[in-house]
Motif scaffolding. Structure first.
Motif, PDB file in Angstrom:
ATOM      1  N   TRP A  28       1.052  -1.181  -0.046  1.00 32.14           N
ATOM      2  CA  TRP A  28       0.058  -0.162  -0.082  1.00 32.14           C
ATOM      3  C   TRP A  28       0.947   1.197  -0.040  1.00 32.14           C
ATOM      4  O   TRP A  28       0.642   2.211  -0.598  1.00 32.14           O
ATOM      5  CB  TRP A  28      -0.894  -0.151   1.090  1.00 32.14           C
ATOM      6  CG  TRP A  28      -2.078  -0.701   0.979  1.00 32.14           C
ATOM      7  CD1 TRP A  28      -2.389  -2.007   1.723  1.00 32.14           C
ATOM      8  CD2 TRP A  28      -3.033  -0.988   0.061  1.00 32.14           C
ATOM      9  NE1 TRP A  28      -3.634  -2.691   1.305  1.00 32.14           N
ATOM     10  CE2 TRP A  28      -4.185  -2.114   0.346  1.00 32.14           C
ATOM     11  CE3 TRP A  28      -3.373  -0.268  -1.355  1.00 32.14           C
ATOM     12  CZ2 TRP A  28      -4.922  -2.225  -0.676  1.00 32.14           C
ATOM     13  CZ3 TRP A  28      -4.465  -0.458  -2.005  1.00 32.14           C
ATOM     14  CH2 TRP A  28      -5.224  -1.621  -1.687  1.00 32.14           C
ATOM     15  N   TRP A  29       2.215   1.066   0.777  1.00 28.06           N
ATOM     16  CA  TRP A  29       2.800   2.662   0.703  1.00 28.06           C
ATOM     17  C   TRP A  29       3.294   2.523  -0.927  1.00 28.06           C
ATOM     18  O   TRP A  29       3.386   3.773  -1.195  1.00 28.06           O
ATOM     19  CB  TRP A  29       4.127   1.975   1.732  1.00 28.06           C
ATOM     20  CG  TRP A  29       3.897   2.580   3.035  1.00 28.06           C
ATOM     21  CD1 TRP A  29       3.804   1.789   4.077  1.00 28.06           C
ATOM     22  CD2 TRP A  29       3.780   3.484   3.643  1.00 28.06           C
ATOM     23  NE1 TRP A  29       3.802   2.509   5.280  1.00 28.06           N
ATOM     24  CE2 TRP A  29       3.491   3.697   5.041  1.00 28.06           C
ATOM     25  CE3 TRP A  29       3.614   5.232   3.082  1.00 28.06           C
ATOM     26  CZ2 TRP A  29       3.372   4.938   5.701  1.00 28.06           C
ATOM     27  CZ3 TRP A  29       3.293   6.289   3.935  1.00 28.06           C
ATOM     28  CH2 TRP A  29       3.264   6.153   5.134  1.00 28.06           C
ATOM     29  N   ALA A  30       3.830   1.467  -1.435  1.00 29.09           N
ATOM     30  CA  ALA A  30       4.254   1.770  -2.807  1.00 29.09           C
ATOM     31  C   ALA A  30       3.341   2.391  -3.841  1.00 29.09           C
ATOM     32  O   ALA A  30       3.372   3.083  -4.496  1.00 29.09           O
ATOM     33  CB  ALA A  30       4.678   0.391  -3.381  1.00 29.09           C
ATOM     34  N   THR A  31       2.114   1.816  -3.687  1.00 29.14           N
ATOM     35  CA  THR A  31       0.797   2.304  -4.432  1.00 29.14           C
ATOM     36  C   THR A  31       0.440   3.943  -3.987  1.00 29.14           C
ATOM     37  O   THR A  31       0.630   4.520  -4.993  1.00 29.14           O
ATOM     38  CB  THR A  31      -0.363   1.421  -3.776  1.00 29.14           C
ATOM     39  OG1 THR A  31      -0.269   0.053  -4.142  1.00 29.14           O
ATOM     40  CG2 THR A  31      -1.570   1.848  -4.735  1.00 29.14           C
ATOM     41  N   LEU A  32       0.555   4.118  -2.792  1.00 29.26           N
ATOM     42  CA  LEU A  32       0.306   5.388  -2.405  1.00 29.26           C
ATOM     43  C   LEU A  32       1.529   6.508  -2.807  1.00 29.26           C
ATOM     44  O   LEU A  32       1.335   7.444  -3.563  1.00 29.26           O
ATOM     45  CB  LEU A  32       0.243   5.618  -0.969  1.00 29.26           C
ATOM     46  CG  LEU A  32      -0.338   6.879  -0.256  1.00 29.26           C
ATOM     47  CD1 LEU A  32      -1.857   6.775  -0.525  1.00 29.26           C
ATOM     48  CD2 LEU A  32      -0.098   6.824   1.230  1.00 29.26           C
ATOM     49  N   VAL A  33       2.746   5.923  -2.772  1.00 28.39           N
ATOM     50  CA  VAL A  33       3.668   6.756  -3.010  1.00 28.39           C
ATOM     51  C   VAL A  33       3.818   6.846  -4.876  1.00 28.39           C
ATOM     52  O   VAL A  33       4.253   8.031  -5.366  1.00 28.39           O
ATOM     53  CB  VAL A  33       5.201   6.200  -2.791  1.00 28.39           C
ATOM     54  CG1 VAL A  33       6.259   6.877  -3.153  1.00 28.39           C
ATOM     55  CG2 VAL A  33       5.485   6.198  -1.140  1.00 28.39           C
TER      56      VAL A  33
ATOM     57  N   ALA B 278      -4.792 -11.428   1.468  1.00 27.96           N
ATOM     58  CA  ALA B 278      -3.489 -11.360   2.285  1.00 27.96           C
ATOM     59  C   ALA B 278      -2.500 -11.372   1.166  1.00 27.96           C
ATOM     60  O   ALA B 278      -1.387 -10.813   1.424  1.00 27.96           O
ATOM     61  CB  ALA B 278      -3.552 -12.278   3.242  1.00 27.96           C
ATOM     62  N   ARG B 279      -2.708 -12.434   0.272  1.00 32.54           N
ATOM     63  CA  ARG B 279      -1.692 -12.602  -0.851  1.00 32.54           C
ATOM     64  C   ARG B 279      -1.429 -11.810  -1.882  1.00 32.54           C
ATOM     65  O   ARG B 279      -0.337 -11.736  -2.517  1.00 32.54           O
ATOM     66  CB  ARG B 279      -1.616 -14.241  -0.925  1.00 32.54           C
ATOM     67  CG  ARG B 279      -0.732 -14.765  -1.952  1.00 32.54           C
ATOM     68  CD  ARG B 279      -1.091 -16.107  -2.446  1.00 32.54           C
ATOM     69  NE  ARG B 279      -0.865 -17.165  -1.407  1.00 32.54           N
ATOM     70  CZ  ARG B 279       0.422 -17.701  -1.186  1.00 32.54           C
ATOM     71  NH1 ARG B 279       1.108 -17.429  -1.866  1.00 32.54           N
ATOM     72  NH2 ARG B 279       0.531 -18.691  -0.141  1.00 32.54           N
ATOM     73  N   PHE B 280      -2.357 -11.361  -2.163  1.00 31.72           N
ATOM     74  CA  PHE B 280      -2.578 -10.404  -3.349  1.00 31.72           C
ATOM     75  C   PHE B 280      -1.523  -9.391  -3.564  1.00 31.72           C
ATOM     76  O   PHE B 280      -1.815  -8.306  -2.367  1.00 31.72           O
ATOM     77  CB  PHE B 280      -4.107  -9.895  -3.698  1.00 31.72           C
ATOM     78  CG  PHE B 280      -4.366  -9.183  -5.036  1.00 31.72           C
ATOM     79  CD1 PHE B 280      -4.067  -9.829  -6.278  1.00 31.72           C
ATOM     80  CD2 PHE B 280      -4.455  -7.702  -4.764  1.00 31.72           C
ATOM     81  CE1 PHE B 280      -4.461  -9.200  -7.602  1.00 31.72           C
ATOM     82  CE2 PHE B 280      -4.343  -7.165  -6.155  1.00 31.72           C
ATOM     83  CZ  PHE B 280      -4.500  -7.553  -7.242  1.00 31.72           C
ATOM     84  N   PRO B 281      -0.899  -9.054  -4.586  1.00 33.80           N
ATOM     85  CA  PRO B 281       0.142  -8.072  -4.515  1.00 33.80           C
ATOM     86  C   PRO B 281      -0.774  -6.417  -4.633  1.00 33.80           C
ATOM     87  O   PRO B 281      -1.029  -6.437  -6.110  1.00 33.80           O
ATOM     88  CB  PRO B 281       1.009  -8.200  -5.758  1.00 33.80           C
ATOM     89  CG  PRO B 281       0.330  -9.248  -6.449  1.00 33.80           C
ATOM     90  CD  PRO B 281      -0.719 -10.095  -5.620  1.00 33.80           C
ATOM     91  N   LYS B 282      -1.111  -5.888  -3.813  1.00 35.29           N
ATOM     92  CA  LYS B 282      -2.022  -4.637  -3.877  1.00 35.29           C
ATOM     93  C   LYS B 282      -1.312  -3.568  -4.806  1.00 35.29           C
ATOM     94  O   LYS B 282      -2.140  -2.809  -5.373  1.00 35.29           O
ATOM     95  CB  LYS B 282      -2.400  -4.225  -2.472  1.00 35.29           C
ATOM     96  CG  LYS B 282      -3.321  -4.817  -1.601  1.00 35.29           C
ATOM     97  CD  LYS B 282      -2.524  -5.797  -0.601  1.00 35.29           C
ATOM     98  CE  LYS B 282      -3.363  -6.742  -0.074  1.00 35.29           C
ATOM     99  NZ  LYS B 282      -2.883  -7.941   0.658  1.00 35.29           N
ATOM    100  N   PHE B 283      -0.250  -3.774  -4.917  1.00 36.60           N
ATOM    101  CA  PHE B 283       0.576  -2.649  -5.691  1.00 36.60           C
ATOM    102  C   PHE B 283      -0.068  -2.450  -7.124  1.00 36.60           C
ATOM    103  O   PHE B 283      -0.012  -1.822  -8.003  1.00 36.60           O
ATOM    104  CB  PHE B 283       2.137  -2.632  -5.781  1.00 36.60           C
ATOM    105  CG  PHE B 283       2.457  -3.629  -6.114  1.00 36.60           C
ATOM    106  CD1 PHE B 283       2.905  -4.650  -5.357  1.00 36.60           C
ATOM    107  CD2 PHE B 283       3.314  -3.874  -7.438  1.00 36.60           C
ATOM    108  CE1 PHE B 283       3.551  -5.918  -5.548  1.00 36.60           C
ATOM    109  CE2 PHE B 283       3.703  -4.917  -7.749  1.00 36.60           C
ATOM    110  CZ  PHE B 283       3.831  -6.054  -7.029  1.00 36.60           C
ATOM    111  N   VAL B 284      -0.495  -3.787  -7.501  1.00 35.52           N
ATOM    112  CA  VAL B 284      -0.950  -4.031  -9.099  1.00 35.52           C
ATOM    113  C   VAL B 284      -2.157  -3.328  -9.179  1.00 35.52           C
ATOM    114  O   VAL B 284      -2.578  -2.841 -10.383  1.00 35.52           O
ATOM    115  CB  VAL B 284      -1.256  -5.772  -9.145  1.00 35.52           C
ATOM    116  CG1 VAL B 284      -2.074  -5.853 -10.459  1.00 35.52           C
ATOM    117  CG2 VAL B 284      -0.183  -6.577  -9.037  1.00 35.52           C
ATOM    118  N   ILE B 285      -2.939  -2.973  -8.246  1.00 35.00           N
ATOM    119  CA  ILE B 285      -4.161  -2.188  -7.992  1.00 35.00           C
ATOM    120  C   ILE B 285      -3.524  -0.817  -8.345  1.00 35.00           C
ATOM    121  O   ILE B 285      -4.194  -0.049  -9.407  1.00 35.00           O
ATOM    122  CB  ILE B 285      -4.887  -1.940  -6.867  1.00 35.00           C
ATOM    123  CG1 ILE B 285      -5.403  -3.458  -6.484  1.00 35.00           C
ATOM    124  CG2 ILE B 285      -5.907  -1.056  -6.970  1.00 35.00           C
ATOM    125  CD1 ILE B 285      -5.864  -3.749  -5.341  1.00 35.00           C
ATOM    126  N   GLY B 286      -2.544  -0.069  -7.929  1.00 35.43           N
ATOM    127  CA  GLY B 286      -1.717   0.806  -8.189  1.00 35.43           C
ATOM    128  C   GLY B 286      -1.355   0.981  -9.596  1.00 35.43           C
ATOM    129  O   GLY B 286      -1.498   2.237 -10.285  1.00 35.43           O
TER     130      GLY B 286
END
Lengths: 52, 369
Positions: A28-33, B278-286
């Motif tokens: 989430w930090w990576a997404t936010l940044v 829990a396992r899903f790489p959330k940064f993929v959403i980003g």
């Protein structure tokens, strides 16, 4: 606050979504940044000359 | 040495209790300093060396080399454990991937029509499952299998990191995969354009072939540029279409490892939905959000120069990541993986060459931009 995980502990695990402070995970930090920087750049607040 | 063979997560956990904020700040300054030096070399070496292969050496090579050098220096001063918490390889790469999303413009992919998307779909599926199958035959661990299959079939290190989050791979496995990607990408920049010319491939076919083969996006651009403008544009489109697949594969791997591999191993009674999340790489959403935002921005007349700025920011994060990979590199752990992953990666790369040539020739014959 530390995140708990009931899965068996494996020292080789990268645990890429580990908490990295403040209770928010690294993902989430990576997404936010990343999104924050992207928005700042799209709004033109980072002049081309600043980055090399 | 015992410390050398210990995993990076251990190093970080142990280090956390043996360090303090000034040491972490020093570590971060060290990473940033080496990153700056990497950028400097990437820009200046082609100026210093007029012509030759060295002009096409990309930042991952300088970054890892400087990181390895830095690793020796901090080892010499005995401060590794104090500064190690600043080597946030995954954070840097994940942020880089989110920024990469801004360069995946959905309308550009749409412009290439169904061809680019169809090629990406067929190629990624064929190469992924071939690599997965071969790695299984050679009894490679499922986690490394996933990393190898994802990196060789989609877009190298970025895809491997996305997959690593889904399958919980070890850092050494990430480093191993990254090293293989770089080692194979470097000669491909020169060999593929040469083969394309020797076979008399048209610009679009050569571009589609290059875009479907080379794993790192920057290397795709370099090789495409050697062939020509048409090839460069098609290569970039095909690569972008493949990059989109990264999110889809990350989701698929998350489901597969949660529902099948881990359930089988632990017979866990935990909720599948909770495990998946829990396992899903959330940064993929980003990554996906950045792509949508950039597409809307450009479609509403936004300045393309600002996208370039984002690409430069992305390079800085990826440079910091590769520097950290070099700083965290442990030969002992890497050697334990043996030669089999190299065979798998090499064979998969050759398979990719042939299947991509076949698909590109079928889909892009007679195509004009």
């Amino acid at each position: 606050m530390k995140k708990t995980d009931s899965r068996p502990h494996d020292p080789d695990l990268a645990a890429t979504d580990k908490p990295s402070g403040g209770g928010m995970s690294e993902d989430w930090w990576a997404t936010l940044v990343g999104l924050g920087l992207a928005l700042i750049a799209l709004l033109g607040f980072i002049p081309n000359g600043v980055l090399w | 040495m015992a410390t050398e063979s210990s995993t990076l997560s251990h190093v970080r956990e142990d280090s956390a209790s043996k360090t303090s904020l000034p040491w972490v700040a020093l570590g971060l300054a060290f990473v940033l300093g080496l990153s700056w030096l990497t950028r400097f070399l990437e820009k200046q070496v082609p100026v210093w060396v007029d012509g030759g292969w060295i002009k096409s050496v990309e930042f991952p090579v300088y970054a890892i080399a400087l990181g390895l050098l830095g690793s020796g220096v901090i080892g010499l001063f005995g401060i590794r454990e104090k500064v190690a918490p600043a080597f946030r390889t995954e954070f840097f790469i994940k942020t880089g991937i989110v920024l990469l999303g801004a360069s995946v413009h959905l309308h550009v992919i749409a412009k290439a029509g169904s061809r680019g998307v169809l090629q990406a779909l067929i190629l990624v599926c064929a190469v992924f499952f071939f690599t997965w199958w071969l790695a299984g035959r050679l009894k490679i661990a499922d986690t490394l299998r996933a990393l190898l299959a994802t990196s060789v079939s989609i877009c190298g290190v970025s895809a491997a990191i996305a997959a690593a989050g889904a399958v919980r791979a070890s850092k050494e496995q990430i480093a191993y995969t990254a090293t293989l990607v770089i080692l194979f990408a470097l000669p491909s920049i020169f060999i593929l354009p040469w083969i394309a010319e020797s076979l008399g491939l048209s610009g679009p076919v050569a571009g589609a072939w290059i875009g479907g083969n080379i794993d790192t996006t920057a290397a795709v651009a370099a090789a495409g540029a050697i062939v020509g403008e048409d090839a460069l544009q098609i290569a970039a489109i095909v690569k972008s279409a493949q990059n989109v697949m990264m999110g889809i594969v990350a989701v698929a791997l998350t489901i597969y490892f949660t529902v099948y591999i881990e359930k089988k191993a632990t017979d866990s009674t935990r909720s599948v939905g909770r495990d998946l999340w829990a396992r899903f790489p959330k940064f993929v959403i980003g990554f996906i959000l950045a792509s949508v935002i950039a597409t809307i921005y450009l479609n509403s007349g936004g300045d393309a120069a600002n996208i370039k700025t984002i690409n430069t920011l992305r390079s800085y994060f990826l440079i910091a990541a590769f520097v950290s990979i070099g700083l965290e590199f442990r030969v002992t752990k890497l050697m334990a993986e043996g030669w089999r992953p190299v065979v798998v990666f090499g064979t998969a790369a050759v398979f990719n060459l042939f299947i991509a040539l076949l698909i590109a020739s079928l889909l892009f014959a007679g195509f004009e931009l």
